[in-house]
Design a protein around this motif. Sequence first.
Motif, short mmCIF file in Angstrom:
data_model
loop_
_atom_site.label_atom_id
_atom_site.label_comp_id
_atom_site.label_asym_id
_atom_site.label_seq_id
_atom_site.Cartn_x
_atom_site.Cartn_y
_atom_site.Cartn_z
N GLU A 1 0.82 -1.21 0.00
CA GLU A 1 0.00 0.00 0.00
C GLU A 1 0.86 1.26 0.00
O GLU A 1 0.58 2.22 -0.72
CB GLU A 1 -0.89 0.03 1.26
N HIS B 1 -0.88 3.39 -2.98
CA HIS B 1 -2.26 3.14 -3.41
C HIS B 1 -3.16 4.36 -3.21
O HIS B 1 -4.05 4.59 -4.03
CB HIS B 1 -2.81 1.89 -2.72
N HIS C 1 -6.28 -3.67 -8.10
CA HIS C 1 -7.13 -4.25 -7.05
C HIS C 1 -8.15 -5.27 -7.57
O HIS C 1 -8.83 -5.92 -6.77
CB HIS C 1 -7.85 -3.13 -6.29
FE FE2 Z 1 -4.69 -0.96 -2.09
#
Ligand code: FE2
Length: 223
Positions: A86, A91, A169
Motif C-alpha cells: 500500500e 495506493h 485491485h
Molecule cells: Fe490498495
Amino acid sequence: MTSTASVETLDDLQIASIQERVGRAIDELLASLPDPAQLSADQRRGLIARYSAVLEGNFIYWMTGAYLAVRSEEARSKILENLHEEVRDSHPNMLRKFAIAAHAVPTVADAWAVYRDLTKVRLFIGRLSAAPLVLTMAFFEGFIQRFMAFLADLAQRQGSTEMEYTDVHGVCDITHTEELWRSLEAEMAINPVDPETDIFEGMDLLRTLIETIVDGGPDPRRN
Ligand SMILES: [Fe+2]
C-alpha cells in the motif's frame, strides 16, 4: 462419522461457516449494485467520489489497526506485506489519480454523505479487536476484487482511461485470500474470541458503509 470428519477440528468448522457467511455478504452486496448504464453522470460521479472519500484516507488506517491488534505470526506477516505494498506503491495516490481522471474528486458533500457510517467503522477499528478485525479485512479483500470491474465501468462512462487502481485491485488473488483466512484461523487459535463478541460486527458496519457509498445515503440536510 468418517475418519476424515473426525480429524476436522471445531476451528475448521467455525472457519468454514464464517467463510460462508462472509461470501454470502459479498454476493448480496454485489447483487445489489445498480446497472451503471442506468445511472446519470452525476450519480456515477458521486459513487466514485464517495468511494474515494472513504478508501483514500482510511484503508491504511484500517490495515494498521489490524496489525496493532493481531498477535499471531501468520496474521502479522500477512498484514505487514499488505501495508508494504500500500505504502510502497502509494495506493492512495493511485486512487486519487483514478478520481481525478473520472472527474470525481470528493467534495464536502461527498465527505458528509459517508461521515456517519465511516465514523462507526473507524471506532470499531479503534477497539483493536483482533479476530473481528481480520475478518472485516478478509471481507473487504473479497469484495474489492469483484467490485473493481463495476468501478472501472463507472469511470469509463465518465470518460476516463486511468485504470491503474482498478487493475491492481481487481486481480483475484486466490493465494492471498487463502492466506488471509489462515491468518484468521491462527489468530482465533491464539486469541480466542469471547462468546459474547459479535465476530461479524466490523463486517456489518463496513457493509453498511459500502451501501452508503453506492446509494449516497440519507440526505445530510435532513439530519
Ligand atoms: Fe490498495
